[in-house]
Design a protein around this motif. Structure first.
Motif, PDB file in Angstrom:
ATOM      1  N   HIS A 101     -33.675 -27.013  42.186  1.00  0.00           N
ATOM      2  CA  HIS A 101     -34.176 -25.646  42.663  1.00  0.00           C
ATOM      3  C   HIS A 101     -33.855 -25.631  44.070  1.00  0.00           C
ATOM      4  O   HIS A 101     -33.746 -24.516  44.582  1.00  0.00           O
ATOM      5  N   ASP A 102     -33.903 -26.566  44.742  1.00  0.00           N
ATOM      6  CA  ASP A 102     -33.702 -26.491  46.340  1.00  0.00           C
ATOM      7  C   ASP A 102     -32.051 -26.722  46.662  1.00  0.00           C
ATOM      8  O   ASP A 102     -31.468 -27.402  45.730  1.00  0.00           O
ATOM      9  N   LEU A 103     -31.866 -26.618  47.966  1.00  0.00           N
ATOM     10  CA  LEU A 103     -30.381 -26.639  48.422  1.00  0.00           C
ATOM     11  C   LEU A 103     -30.575 -27.868  49.265  1.00  0.00           C
ATOM     12  O   LEU A 103     -29.387 -27.897  50.170  1.00  0.00           O
ATOM     13  N   GLY A 104     -31.274 -28.781  49.372  1.00  0.00           N
ATOM     14  CA  GLY A 104     -31.348 -30.055  50.406  1.00  0.00           C
ATOM     15  C   GLY A 104     -30.351 -30.970  49.651  1.00  0.00           C
ATOM     16  O   GLY A 104     -29.934 -30.726  48.551  1.00  0.00           O
ATOM     17  N   ALA A 105     -29.972 -31.801  50.385  1.00  0.00           N
ATOM     18  CA  ALA A 105     -29.224 -33.018  50.060  1.00  0.00           C
ATOM     19  C   ALA A 105     -29.770 -33.654  48.640  1.00  0.00           C
ATOM     20  O   ALA A 105     -30.776 -33.777  48.202  1.00  0.00           O
ATOM     21  N   ARG A 106     -28.707 -33.947  47.689  1.00  0.00           N
ATOM     22  CA  ARG A 106     -29.105 -34.548  46.343  1.00  0.00           C
ATOM     23  C   ARG A 106     -28.199 -35.790  46.206  1.00  0.00           C
ATOM     24  O   ARG A 106     -26.846 -35.760  46.767  1.00  0.00           O
ATOM     25  N   HIS A 107     -28.586 -36.572  45.444  1.00  0.00           N
ATOM     26  CA  HIS A 107     -27.809 -37.740  45.057  1.00  0.00           C
ATOM     27  C   HIS A 107     -26.721 -37.457  43.891  1.00  0.00           C
ATOM     28  O   HIS A 107     -27.224 -37.182  42.750  1.00  0.00           O
ATOM     29  N   LEU A 108     -25.526 -37.519  44.243  1.00  0.00           N
ATOM     30  CA  LEU A 108     -24.440 -37.277  43.170  1.00  0.00           C
ATOM     31  C   LEU A 108     -24.518 -38.427  42.309  1.00  0.00           C
ATOM     32  O   LEU A 108     -24.445 -38.517  41.111  1.00  0.00           O
ATOM     33  N   CYS A 109     -24.372 -39.633  42.986  1.00  0.00           N
ATOM     34  CA  CYS A 109     -24.572 -40.888  42.583  1.00  0.00           C
ATOM     35  C   CYS A 109     -25.085 -41.956  43.568  1.00  0.00           C
ATOM     36  O   CYS A 109     -25.438 -41.546  44.527  1.00  0.00           O
ATOM     37  N   ALA A 132     -27.210 -37.137  32.747  1.00  0.00           N
ATOM     38  CA  ALA A 132     -28.539 -37.702  33.461  1.00  0.00           C
ATOM     39  C   ALA A 132     -29.202 -38.721  32.924  1.00  0.00           C
ATOM     40  O   ALA A 132     -29.438 -39.827  33.452  1.00  0.00           O
ATOM     41  N   ARG A 133     -29.142 -39.047  31.419  1.00  0.00           N
ATOM     42  CA  ARG A 133     -29.764 -40.206  30.757  1.00  0.00           C
ATOM     43  C   ARG A 133     -28.853 -41.334  31.127  1.00  0.00           C
ATOM     44  O   ARG A 133     -29.662 -42.574  31.126  1.00  0.00           O
ATOM     45  N   HIS A 134     -27.589 -41.342  31.302  1.00  0.00           N
ATOM     46  CA  HIS A 134     -26.609 -42.459  31.667  1.00  0.00           C
ATOM     47  C   HIS A 134     -26.550 -42.841  33.263  1.00  0.00           C
ATOM     48  O   HIS A 134     -26.165 -43.578  33.583  1.00  0.00           O
ATOM     49  N   GLY A 135     -27.385 -41.849  34.203  1.00  0.00           N
ATOM     50  CA  GLY A 135     -27.385 -42.257  35.667  1.00  0.00           C
ATOM     51  C   GLY A 135     -26.047 -41.778  36.028  1.00  0.00           C
ATOM     52  O   GLY A 135     -25.649 -42.356  37.251  1.00  0.00           O
ATOM     53  N   VAL A 136     -25.391 -40.971  35.408  1.00  0.00           N
ATOM     54  CA  VAL A 136     -24.144 -40.392  35.925  1.00  0.00           C
ATOM     55  C   VAL A 136     -24.070 -39.242  36.715  1.00  0.00           C
ATOM     56  O   VAL A 136     -24.734 -38.300  36.010  1.00  0.00           O
ATOM     57  N   GLY A 137     -23.468 -38.911  37.961  1.00  0.00           N
ATOM     58  CA  GLY A 137     -23.533 -37.481  38.578  1.00  0.00           C
ATOM     59  C   GLY A 137     -22.413 -36.716  37.724  1.00  0.00           C
ATOM     60  O   GLY A 137     -21.523 -36.963  36.843  1.00  0.00           O
ATOM     61  N   LEU A 138     -22.381 -35.361  38.155  1.00  0.00           N
ATOM     62  CA  LEU A 138     -21.547 -34.305  37.727  1.00  0.00           C
ATOM     63  C   LEU A 138     -21.081 -33.513  38.921  1.00  0.00           C
ATOM     64  O   LEU A 138     -21.763 -32.876  39.497  1.00  0.00           O
ATOM     65  N   VAL A 139     -19.817 -33.435  38.921  1.00  0.00           N
ATOM     66  CA  VAL A 139     -19.029 -32.199  39.783  1.00  0.00           C
ATOM     67  C   VAL A 139     -18.549 -31.280  38.697  1.00  0.00           C
ATOM     68  O   VAL A 139     -17.808 -31.443  37.914  1.00  0.00           O
ATOM     69  N   LEU A 140     -19.036 -29.946  39.359  1.00  0.00           N
ATOM     70  CA  LEU A 140     -18.778 -28.896  38.624  1.00  0.00           C
ATOM     71  C   LEU A 140     -17.762 -28.142  39.284  1.00  0.00           C
ATOM     72  O   LEU A 140     -18.117 -27.525  40.421  1.00  0.00           O
ATOM     73  N   ALA A 141     -16.906 -27.697  38.740  1.00  0.00           N
ATOM     74  CA  ALA A 141     -15.615 -26.993  39.419  1.00  0.00           C
ATOM     75  C   ALA A 141     -15.310 -25.522  38.706  1.00  0.00           C
ATOM     76  O   ALA A 141     -15.735 -25.652  37.589  1.00  0.00           O
ATOM     77  N   ALA A 142     -14.827 -24.793  39.341  1.00  0.00           N
ATOM     78  CA  ALA A 142     -14.595 -23.536  38.742  1.00  0.00           C
ATOM     79  C   ALA A 142     -15.821 -22.534  38.429  1.00  0.00           C
ATOM     80  O   ALA A 142     -15.541 -22.017  37.530  1.00  0.00           O
ATOM     81  N   PRO A 143     -16.851 -22.687  39.189  1.00  0.00           N
ATOM     82  CA  PRO A 143     -18.038 -22.210  38.855  1.00  0.00           C
ATOM     83  C   PRO A 143     -17.771 -20.630  38.721  1.00  0.00           C
ATOM     84  O   PRO A 143     -18.643 -19.938  37.992  1.00  0.00           O
ATOM     85  N   LEU A 144     -17.125 -19.941  39.322  1.00  0.00           N
ATOM     86  CA  LEU A 144     -16.655 -18.571  39.344  1.00  0.00           C
ATOM     87  C   LEU A 144     -15.704 -18.143  38.238  1.00  0.00           C
ATOM     88  O   LEU A 144     -15.264 -17.031  38.459  1.00  0.00           O
ATOM     89  N   ALA A 145     -15.051 -19.144  37.737  1.00  0.00           N
ATOM     90  CA  ALA A 145     -13.895 -18.635  36.829  1.00  0.00           C
ATOM     91  C   ALA A 145     -12.777 -18.025  37.722  1.00  0.00           C
ATOM     92  O   ALA A 145     -12.164 -17.256  36.977  1.00  0.00           O
ATOM     93  N   HIS A 146     -12.681 -18.495  38.709  1.00  0.00           N
ATOM     94  CA  HIS A 146     -11.437 -18.281  39.560  1.00  0.00           C
ATOM     95  C   HIS A 146     -11.605 -16.583  40.002  1.00  0.00           C
ATOM     96  O   HIS A 146     -10.582 -16.022  39.934  1.00  0.00           O
TER      97      HIS A 146
END
Length: 351
Positions: free
Chosen positions: A4-12, A216-230
């Motif tokens: 919920h926060d916008l602080g730094a987070r671990h992608l991996c 998350a179960r596999h300890g793998v990060g996610l990069v989510l692109a196109a969140p606004l669908a262009h």
């Protein structure tokens, strides 16, 4: 939800970053006279993002055949004191090699990417295609190359694409993509999965779980692109013009009559959340950011004004009730796409 926060987070493990980054795909047209103007606006957007706390910048060698990398590299040269976290991809450009993943082509492409980006290492390097040649002939070579690059610290993390096909594809097509993804995931063992994700993306089942729970179960990060669908998800009204990127019509991919139905769904969100500028962008971005604390969202842009709106509109976290309203509306959007696909089988919606 915990993110919920916008602080730094671990992608991996080796990447701690601001959760909102930039997807750096500079529009290019060699025949168009305003190319330098576009690049200038793009550079202004990069500067604005850094001012707003952005750290993670995502691009690919295939974007304009390296043009986007070179513009981002120009920014790197202008800002030597910044600790930029750079992400790029390989697997679309074959050049003179027999295949994008054959021999030492991955190494060669990384060398060119690093030169383009004016960088000594990449934080994330992603295998940008599921095509590893006939019978996956070059899969083993690609895995060995990426692991070697990580071992010698030319890259910090190995990425692979998530399951993806046309948004309007059949459930069977999506299931086939999920199966192919799982097969490759088990062999590649990536640190991060890069995927397009927004309201139009159907849920896929991965070992009985959605993509967020699975990674998350596999300890793998996610990069989510196109969140606004262009820009489609910010609608025609209730959001400022700066939130609607100017992109070719084929990228928006919406027939006019379908766009009207999408706007009808977005009106539901306007009635619940108001029509202040940036509201729809906030809902789309926040609903992605709050999917999990291993998620980093990269939003596209073409001007500093778009960057400013995306970073300034985020506000407070969405509540579970608000997320439920958004999910219901987005489910309605997916229904509209499926209905459109049944009427126009040749249509390919690719926001």
């Amino acid at each position: 939800m915990t993110a919920h926060d916008l602080g730094a987070r671990h992608l991996c493990r080796d990447i701690l970053t601001h959760p909102l980054g930039l997807h750096c795909h500079v529009p290019t047209d060699d025949a168009h006279p305003d190319g330098s103007v576009r690049a200038g606006r793009f550079l202004a957007g990069l500067h604005r993002a850094v001012e707003r706390g952005a750290m993670f910048f995502d691009t690919a060698d295939s974007y304009g055949c390296g043009y986007s990398e070179r513009v981002l590299g120009q920014f790197s040269r202008q800002s030597p004191d910044l600790n930029l976290q750079l992400s790029s991809k390989v697997g679309q450009i074959r050049g003179s090699a027999v295949h994008p993943y054959a021999g030492r082509h991955i190494h060669h492409q990384l060398e060119q990417t690093l030169e383009n980006l004016y960088a000594e290492e990449l934080h994330l390097y992603t295998l940008d295609s599921f095509d590893f040649g006939p019978g996956d002939r070059y899969l083993g070579n690609a895995i060995d190359a990426m692991r070697t690059l990580r071992e010698v610290k030319a890259i910090r993390a190995i990425g692979m694409r998530g399951p993806f096909t046309r948004y309007a594809a059949s459930p069977e097509e999506w299931a086939a993509q999920a199966e192919r993804f799982l097969y490759l995931f088990r062999l590649i063992k990536p640190d991060v999965v890069w995927t397009r994700f927004n309201a139009f993306t159907p849920a896929v089942s991965l070992e009985g779980q959605d993509l967020f729970t699975f990674t998350a179960r596999h300890g793998v990060g996610l990069v989510l692109a196109a969140p606004l669908a262009h820009g489609v998800l910010v609608g025609k009204g209730g959001a400022s013009a700066s939130s609607r990127p100017t992109v070719p019509s084929r990228r928006g991919g919406l027939m006019p009559w379908l766009r009207e139905r999408v706007d009808e769904q977005l009106d539901v969100l306007r009635r619940h959340f108001g029509e202040a500028p940036g509201t729809l962008a906030r809902l789309a971005l926040r609903s992605c950011l709050q999917r999990g604390d291993q998620c980093v969202v990269v939003a596209g842009f073409s001007t500093a004004e778009q960057v400013e709106e995306n970073f300034s509109c985020l506000g407070d976290p969405l509540t579970e009730l608000e997320l439920g309203i958004i999910d219901d509306v987005y489910a309605g959007l997916q229904t509209q796409v499926r209905e459109a696909a049944s009427r126009l089988p040749v249509m390919e919606l690719q926001p």
